[in-house]
Design a protein around this motif. Structure first.
Motif, short mmCIF file in Angstrom:
data_model
loop_
_atom_site.label_atom_id
_atom_site.label_comp_id
_atom_site.label_asym_id
_atom_site.label_seq_id
_atom_site.Cartn_x
_atom_site.Cartn_y
_atom_site.Cartn_z
N UNK A 52 48.73 89.33 -97.22
CA UNK A 52 50.05 89.10 -97.79
C UNK A 52 50.68 87.84 -97.19
N UNK A 53 50.41 87.61 -95.89
CA UNK A 53 51.01 86.46 -95.20
C UNK A 53 50.20 85.19 -95.34
N UNK A 54 48.93 85.29 -95.77
CA UNK A 54 48.15 84.07 -95.97
C UNK A 54 46.71 84.21 -95.55
N UNK A 55 46.06 83.08 -95.42
CA UNK A 55 44.66 83.00 -95.03
C UNK A 55 44.47 83.55 -93.61
N UNK A 56 43.57 84.52 -93.41
CA UNK A 56 43.38 85.11 -92.09
C UNK A 56 43.06 84.10 -90.98
N UNK A 57 42.24 83.09 -91.27
CA UNK A 57 41.91 82.13 -90.22
C UNK A 57 43.14 81.32 -89.80
N UNK A 58 43.97 80.93 -90.77
CA UNK A 58 45.20 80.23 -90.45
C UNK A 58 46.14 81.13 -89.65
N UNK A 59 46.22 82.39 -90.04
CA UNK A 59 47.07 83.34 -89.32
C UNK A 59 46.60 83.54 -87.89
N UNK A 60 45.29 83.57 -87.69
CA UNK A 60 44.73 83.72 -86.34
C UNK A 60 45.13 82.53 -85.48
#
Length: 132
Positions: A52-60
């Motif tokens: 929901x918040x975005x691309x998992x790698x970017x979130x990491x």
């Protein structure tokens, strides 16, 4: 009714240092092992929260940077209340995404709940004023 409760200055320092450690280690893991950490999101029961918040790698990467900066500020006791609020804001979605729904091991979920309790102490109490 507000009452004053004496709190040991040393205990405040110990709690702050102990709590900051988990965020500094987690930030290093996030920043040094982006792909591996993002894969944990893909395996999580509630991965939809992260997506929901975005691309998992970017979130990491973003969460790693935020935990590093806020964790360092929290460690040194600078703007402790604000650093604790930022760390709570990062910890809640991580907990909901990764730990909730992991019925095999509830330990990490309750670890995060305990960390949230410690951070709440610093949000609700002006410890910088207590230490002056």
């Amino acid at each position: 009714m507000r009452t004053n409760v004496p709190i040991s200055r040393v205990s405040i320092h110990i709690l702050r240092i102990a709590l900051s450690g988990i965020f500094l280690i987690a930030s290093a893991n996030h920043l040094l092992h982006v792909e591996k950490t993002a894969q944990r999101i893909d395996k999580a029961s509630f991965k939809g929260i992260a997506y929901f918040f975005g691309d998992p790698q970017l979130l990491v990467i973003l969460s790693g940077l935020v935990m590093l900066i806020a964790g360092l500020l929290f460690l040194i006791g600078y703007k402790t209340k604000w650093a604790a609020m930022v760390l709570v804001a990062v910890l809640i979605p991580i907990t909901l995404t990764i730990q909730v729904g992991q019925t095999a091991t509830l330990g990490p979920l309750f670890k995060n709940i305990a960390i949230l309790g410690g951070l709440t102490f610093f949000i609700m109490n002006n410890t910088e004023k207590l230490l002056k």
